[in-house]
Enzyme design. Sequence first.
Site, PDB file in Angstrom:
ATOM      1  N   ASP A   8       0.385  10.513  11.777  1.00  0.00           N
ATOM      2  CA  ASP A   8       1.483  10.479  10.811  1.00  0.00           C
ATOM      3  C   ASP A   8       2.020  11.900  10.725  1.00  0.00           C
ATOM      4  OD1 ASP A   8       3.089  10.543   8.589  1.00  0.00           O
ATOM      5  OD2 ASP A   8       1.622   9.677   7.210  1.00  0.00           O
ATOM      6  N   HIS A  13       5.993   7.162   2.206  1.00  0.00           N
ATOM      7  CA  HIS A  13       5.117   6.914   3.362  1.00  0.00           C
ATOM      8  C   HIS A  13       5.496   5.625   4.095  1.00  0.00           C
ATOM      9  CE1 HIS A  13       2.154  10.097   2.415  1.00  0.00           C
ATOM     10  NE2 HIS A  13       2.462   9.835   1.149  1.00  0.00           N
ATOM     11  N   ASP A  22       2.899   5.814  10.968  1.00  0.00           N
ATOM     12  CA  ASP A  22       2.168   6.444  12.077  1.00  0.00           C
ATOM     13  C   ASP A  22       2.831   6.171  13.424  1.00  0.00           C
ATOM     14  OD1 ASP A  22      -0.302   7.297  10.546  1.00  0.00           O
ATOM     15  OD2 ASP A  22      -0.218   5.155  10.108  1.00  0.00           O
ATOM     16  N   TYR A  73       9.084  12.955   4.433  1.00  0.00           N
ATOM     17  CA  TYR A  73       7.927  13.173   3.569  1.00  0.00           C
ATOM     18  C   TYR A  73       6.660  13.349   4.405  1.00  0.00           C
ATOM     19  CZ  TYR A  73       5.275  13.127  -0.680  1.00  0.00           C
ATOM     20  OH  TYR A  73       4.480  13.505  -1.719  1.00  0.00           O
ATOM     21  N   GLY A 129      -7.959  22.117  23.454  1.00  0.00           N
ATOM     22  CA  GLY A 129      -8.458  21.362  24.603  1.00  0.00           C
ATOM     23  C   GLY A 129      -8.598  19.879  24.374  1.00  0.00           C
ATOM     24  N   ASN A 130      -8.647  19.446  23.100  1.00  0.00           N
ATOM     25  CA  ASN A 130      -8.880  18.031  22.790  1.00  0.00           C
ATOM     26  C   ASN A 130      -8.373  17.781  21.372  1.00  0.00           C
ATOM     27  OD1 ASN A 130     -10.285  15.531  22.120  1.00  0.00           O
ATOM     28  ND2 ASN A 130     -11.530  15.962  23.933  1.00  0.00           N
ATOM     29  N   ASP A 141      -1.982   0.705   9.535  1.00  0.00           N
ATOM     30  CA  ASP A 141      -1.562   1.728   8.574  1.00  0.00           C
ATOM     31  C   ASP A 141      -2.044   1.349   7.178  1.00  0.00           C
ATOM     32  OD1 ASP A 141      -0.274   4.049   7.685  1.00  0.00           O
ATOM     33  OD2 ASP A 141       1.542   2.943   7.151  1.00  0.00           O
ATOM     34  N   TYR A 190     -10.130  15.105   0.584  1.00  0.00           N
ATOM     35  CA  TYR A 190      -9.419  13.871   0.887  1.00  0.00           C
ATOM     36  C   TYR A 190      -7.953  14.175   1.223  1.00  0.00           C
ATOM     37  CZ  TYR A 190      -9.345   8.911   1.130  1.00  0.00           C
ATOM     38  OH  TYR A 190      -9.293   7.642   1.619  1.00  0.00           O
ATOM     39  N   LYS A 215      -5.854   8.267   4.227  1.00  0.00           N
ATOM     40  CA  LYS A 215      -6.697   7.359   5.002  1.00  0.00           C
ATOM     41  C   LYS A 215      -6.526   7.621   6.499  1.00  0.00           C
ATOM     42  CE  LYS A 215      -9.011   4.531   2.274  1.00  0.00           C
ATOM     43  NZ  LYS A 215      -9.625   5.693   1.587  1.00  0.00           N
ATOM     44  N   LYS A 224     -11.495 -13.061  31.276  1.00  0.00           N
ATOM     45  CA  LYS A 224     -12.628 -13.072  32.232  1.00  0.00           C
ATOM     46  C   LYS A 224     -13.964 -12.842  31.512  1.00  0.00           C
ATOM     47  CE  LYS A 224     -10.290 -13.784  36.063  1.00  0.00           C
ATOM     48  NZ  LYS A 224     -10.346 -15.110  36.677  1.00  0.00           N
ATOM     49  N   TYR A 284      -7.196  10.489  -4.926  1.00  0.00           N
ATOM     50  CA  TYR A 284      -6.791  11.491  -5.925  1.00  0.00           C
ATOM     51  C   TYR A 284      -7.973  11.798  -6.854  1.00  0.00           C
ATOM     52  CZ  TYR A 284      -2.069  10.269  -4.431  1.00  0.00           C
ATOM     53  OH  TYR A 284      -0.944  10.051  -3.696  1.00  0.00           O
TER      54      TYR A 284
END
Length: 366
Positions: free
Chosen positions: A11, A18, A52, A89, A102-103, A130, A230, A233, A244, A348
């Site tokens: 995001d 959001h 996202d 936002y 690198g990652n 999401d 926090y 999420k 298969k 929160y």
Amino acid sequence: MEVTLTAIKADVGSIGGHLLPSKGLVARVKDVVAEQGKDFLCDHFVGHTGDDIAILMTHEGRAHCEAAHRLAWDAFKAGTKVAKAQGLYGAGQDLLKDAFSGNVRGLGPAVAELTFEERESEPFLLFTADKTEPGAYNLPLYLGFADPMYNSGLILSPSVGQGFTFVVMDVEHTHGDRRIELSTPEDAYDLAALLRDNGRFVVESISSRADGEQAAACSTTRLRNIAGKYVGKDDPILIVRTQKNFPATGEVLAPYGIGHLVAGFMRGSHTGPLMPVVAGTGVSFFDGPPIVSCLAFSMREGKLSEPADAFDHPYWDWVRTKVSQKAHDIRAQGFSGPAMLPYSDLEYGGIKERLKKLEARFTVEE
Ligand code: F6R
Ligand code: MG
Ligand code: MG
């Protein structure tokens, strides 16, 4: 041919709160992926679910391929610039570190990767969710891979019937990756005992016991562990190979008809039913409900077919109506009881502060 699927999701800003990224932001991410990936990617796809953006890449560089990870990081950084310029936002909100090293694992974006010898026909599903957390996939994966009520292949197909090995990650463990391997059918009850706790135990991968091939890979990112507090999420991404020796596509999809209750609704602090939606859908009602979309692909020598939207079908319209009712019902009880998440999972700090303030006003009568 050995091919790697790398799916990375973040995001980096959205319209009106959001809800969903702007067209300009998505276009910028697409441009960077196309330009920077032209020399080493076999193919790519960029889509979005809620706020996202997901980048799917196919390449021969194996998992943790620096070029693929760097490309996603650069694309999200470039997207963040557009988000800032447009005043979106939460611009750059999932890019928790300043520099790429690198990652992208540990930097904020969610990653799911799978390397395998491509089958003659290679069908797979890309799930993106999401307003929820990686454990949201626990129940559908358990039912689709281990329960004959959902996966009739477990009793009808001798290869599927050999069962599957699940790797489960303890996402609360912060010093190193704590994992356990459990195989169904014999470990099915132990697996259920872990997977009931979506906030702590998360399916990281699943492999066929018939041929050892990996069928599924799920992101296990915990933004809270990276940021130390926090920060929202961990909207998860999941890749599942089907047919298969693996479950049929329809068996993997069927459990999403439940609309099971997951964490992440409104302010990341409430419980809500997971609604299967058409790709590109945003959120609305109480910044939710939690949503999941699924695009089906076929692939040949790393080249992707166009996606087929697995939840764009009249059956899922009926499910969405049912799930809307469930979302309405649980939100109707507001903050009460299981509608709101336990203290440890609230996005929160307000409630804890209130309780602290009230401490002095309690009286105790012996
Ligand atoms: C975001 C989310 C939203 C926000 C809410 C308030 O993941 O779940 O429900 O928590 O829109 O956002 P702030 O606190 O940023 O104004
Ligand atoms: Mg967000
Ligand atoms: Mg999100």
